[in-house]
Design a protein around this motif. Structure first.
Motif, PDB file in Angstrom:
ATOM      1  N   ASN A 216       0.803  -1.226   0.000  1.00 48.24           N
ATOM      2  CA  ASN A 216       0.000   0.000   0.000  1.00 48.24           C
ATOM      3  C   ASN A 216       0.835   1.275   0.000  1.00 48.24           C
ATOM      4  OD1 ASN A 216       0.869  -0.196   2.589  1.00 48.24           O
ATOM      5  ND2 ASN A 216      -1.168  -0.356   3.516  1.00 48.24           N
ATOM      6  N   LYS A 217       1.908   1.267   0.761  1.00 44.47           N
ATOM      7  CA  LYS A 217       2.664   2.506   0.880  1.00 44.47           C
ATOM      8  C   LYS A 217       3.452   2.821  -0.387  1.00 44.47           C
ATOM      9  CE  LYS A 217       2.961   2.283   5.833  1.00 44.47           C
ATOM     10  NZ  LYS A 217       3.740   1.812   6.961  1.00 44.47           N
ATOM     11  N   ASP A 218       3.831   1.784  -1.096  1.00 43.34           N
ATOM     12  CA  ASP A 218       4.703   2.012  -2.240  1.00 43.34           C
ATOM     13  C   ASP A 218       3.944   2.277  -3.543  1.00 43.34           C
ATOM     14  OD1 ASP A 218       6.822   1.572  -0.611  1.00 43.34           O
ATOM     15  OD2 ASP A 218       6.819  -0.595  -0.975  1.00 43.34           O
ATOM     16  N   GLU A 219       2.805   1.645  -3.698  1.00 44.93           N
ATOM     17  CA  GLU A 219       2.182   1.664  -5.024  1.00 44.93           C
ATOM     18  C   GLU A 219       0.930   2.530  -5.123  1.00 44.93           C
ATOM     19  OE1 GLU A 219       3.846   0.407  -7.232  1.00 44.93           O
ATOM     20  OE2 GLU A 219       5.153  -1.054  -6.264  1.00 44.93           O
ATOM     21  N   MET A 220       0.319   2.858  -3.997  1.00 43.83           N
ATOM     22  CA  MET A 220      -0.900   3.654  -4.060  1.00 43.83           C
ATOM     23  C   MET A 220      -0.525   5.127  -4.214  1.00 43.83           C
ATOM     24  SD  MET A 220      -4.020   3.409  -4.236  1.00 43.83           S
ATOM     25  CE  MET A 220      -5.089   4.782  -4.515  1.00 43.83           C
ATOM     26  N   VAL A 221      -0.222   5.495  -5.401  1.00 40.41           N
ATOM     27  CA  VAL A 221       0.236   6.852  -5.676  1.00 40.41           C
ATOM     28  C   VAL A 221      -0.837   7.608  -6.456  1.00 40.41           C
ATOM     29  CG1 VAL A 221       2.687   6.281  -5.634  1.00 40.41           C
ATOM     30  CG2 VAL A 221       1.401   6.028  -7.750  1.00 40.41           C
ATOM     31  N   ASP A 222      -0.650   8.925  -6.539  1.00 45.60           N
ATOM     32  CA  ASP A 222      -1.648   9.785  -7.196  1.00 45.60           C
ATOM     33  C   ASP A 222      -2.010   9.286  -8.596  1.00 45.60           C
ATOM     34  OD1 ASP A 222      -1.452  11.322  -4.950  1.00 45.60           O
ATOM     35  OD2 ASP A 222      -0.139  12.832  -5.856  1.00 45.60           O
ATOM     36  N   LYS A 223      -0.958   8.954  -9.353  1.00 44.01           N
ATOM     37  CA  LYS A 223      -1.169   8.580 -10.756  1.00 44.01           C
ATOM     38  C   LYS A 223      -2.110   7.371 -10.861  1.00 44.01           C
ATOM     39  CE  LYS A 223       1.707   7.691 -14.774  1.00 44.01           C
ATOM     40  NZ  LYS A 223       3.056   7.329 -15.210  1.00 44.01           N
TER      41      LYS A 223
END
Lengths: 371, 165
Positions: A216-223
């Motif tokens: 979750n912390k690494d991949e849930m980004v704005d884009k």
């Protein structure tokens, strides 16, 4: 004459013999052809139905696709009986009211308990898990919930990809929490990420995602969020991951401008700092539980009572702030420590819906002062 | 009662009540284009040729339209709720005698050509119902679909479908 006759006769006999041989040869040839045709028919699995003047394959692709659109996914996959039907199946969309992509959590829970209790069992768990996730062709376990599609069986990723690209989903639930360590964890994350990449290509009404613990912390980004809001109407995420306040601001603008498909989003948890930073960007200051804004917004408090979960049965509750900004209703708050917060946004489609939401039982109007 | 004559591909004439034909988008368009609704037009003298529909199939279509006279006409394509559609008992009985035969498929094609959405939907749904719970070879046998896969391709499909067996 006799001789001639004999000759003739002999000739006739020769001719007859030749003809006989010819006929036999023809019979053999015909038999051979029949056998060839017969074996060809057998090879093609031809059946009397094919001899009808108008077999299934006489239908145009559009009609076959329409017939396939009525089939549950299992039957639809089984109905890929030839290359044309395989192709038709791939090109035609269909509707699945509920679709779960779910690790077999019942077993995982059991395995976790075993891991905790007995080191020897950990080896068993890991071997089992690797067997499930190592092969490229078979990655997942799916569980059959009330309206879901899959029973506990391994499932080829390519088939899943095909289903997801073709389907319109009423409710799509993705629960790949990830488990284990090292290679095992890498596999789980890779599985999850392959599925997450497919989600923006789907057509979904409601999407709920439970992210792997370490993903979750690494991949849930704005884009990634911006891709999801074009794929579904309602989105439930268990976290904000690495979303930024600027990303949430863009989300807010796109929901307000109706330049995305999304109407409802719920971040179950959001760091209080991120929440406040985002609110500031849209002109709302949220400090010590109080709201300040120079904008034309309406705010309400709502005491959200949770089920008692301690031994004494003490009532648990959290105080929600409901801020109405045009058609958008934002619900947020944070815990007493001012560290963990929560946020959801609901864009009401009509003014009547906004009025109805404001009249919800338990909502208490609060003042929003400019400073 | 205004009657309009439909002419099948094998030159059979079928006088049909005007009201029934509202269920067919194709015929409705032809009626408008041929001004058959005008009081001055002698509709009986202007038969509508349907070169893509045979007489025996057209007869079944008319029979179906007669039963469904007055039903709301389906508009647009909404494939979202296909899973929820149920074939009513009368329609099921209507399709059954022709099931697994050319007739049902020809009826389906006619429904598509004549743009009778409800008939097309129910007919396709009835066909799809015959697929449910059956294996590939069973469907092949019933609907006459040849197996053109190589053994390798067939094995690949079989493996892909293992979860659904």
């Amino acid at each position: 004459m006799l001789n001639d006759s004999n000759l003739q006769s002999n000739g006739d006999k020769e001719t007859e013999k030749t003809n006989e041989i010819g006929i036999q040869s023809n019979i053999q040839s015909n038999r051979h052809e029949e056998e060839t045709i017969g074996s060809a028919l057998d090879a093609l699995c031809l059946v009397p139905a094919l001899l009808m003047t108008f077999p299934l394959l006489s239908l145009p692709d559009e009609i076959i696709g329409y017939i396939y659109s009525f089939l549950p996914i299992k039957d639809r996959m089984r109905a890929r009986l030839c290359k044309r039907l395989d192709n038709v199946e791939m090109q035609h969309k269909y509707f699945a009211p509920r679709f779960n992509i779910d690790e077999n959590d019942a077993k995982i829970t059991l395995w976790r308990q075993l891991v905790v209790n007995d080191d020897n069992m950990e080896m068993v768990v890991q071997r089992r898990a690797i067997a499930l996730t190592r092969s490229n062709s078979r990655w997942f376990i799916f569980r059959n919930k009330p309206h879901a599609l899959f029973i506990d069986r391994g499932f080829p990723f390519d088939t899943l990809k095909r289903i997801m690209k073709n389907g319109t989903f009423g409710f799509l639930y993705v629960n790949i929490t990830g488990y284990g360590e090292g290679e095992l964890l890498k596999d789980a994350i890779l599985c999850a990420w392959r599925i997450f990449r497919l989600l923006p290509e789907c057509n979904i009404d409601e999407l709920k995602i439970i992210f792997p613990f370490s993903l979750n912390k690494d991949e849930m980004v704005d884009k990634y969020l911006f891709l999801l809001i074009d794929a579904c109407c309602k989105l439930k995420l268990g976290c904000t991951g690495k979303l930024t306040a600027a990303g949430l601001n863009t989300l807010y603008k796109r929901v307000m401008d109706r330049t995305c498909k999304l109407y409802f989003i719920d971040f179950e948890y959001a760091p209080a700092g991120l929440l406040k930073e985002f609110l500031l960007l849209i002109g709302i200051k949220f400090e010590r539980g109080e709201l300040f804004s120079e904008r034309n917004v309406e705010a309400y408090n709502f005491k959200d009572v949770q089920a008692a979960d301690d031994e004494e049965g003490e009532e648990m509750f959290r105080m929600n702030n409901h801020v109405f900004d045009g058609n958008l209703e934002m619900i947020f708050g944070h815990d007493e420590d001012d560290t963990t917060g929560w946020l959801s946004m609901n864009y009401h489609r009509t003014k009547e819906d906004v009025v109805k939401a404001k009249s919800k039982k338990g909502l208490v109007r609060i003042e929003v002062s400019p400073q | 009662m205004v009657l309009i004559t439909l002419v099948s591909s094998d030159e059979q004439n079928f006088p049909v009540e005007r009201e029934l034909l509202k269920q067919s988008g194709t015929i409705e368009t032809l009626i408008v284009n041929m001004n058959l609704d005008d009081e001055d037009t002698d509709a009986a003298a202007m038969p509508i040729p349907l070169p893509n529909v045979k007489g025996d199939v057209l007869e079944k279509v008319i029979q179906w339209m007669e039963h469904h006279k007055g039903d709301p006409v389906k508009e647009g394509d909404n494939e979202d709720n296909n899973a929820e559609i149920v074939v009513p008992q009368w329609d099921d009985d209507f399709f059954k005698p022709a099931m697994y035969g050319s007739k049902h498929l020809e009826l389906t094609v006619a429904a598509s050509y004549l743009d009778i959405k409800n008939l097309l939907t129910l007919s396709c749904k009835a066909i799809s119902n015959t697929f449910k719970g059956k294996t590939g070879p069973q469907i092949r046998e019933e609907w006459g679909v040849p197996n053109e896969f190589t053994p390798e391709e067939e094995e690949a499909i079989r493996k892909e479908n293992e979860w659904s067996e």
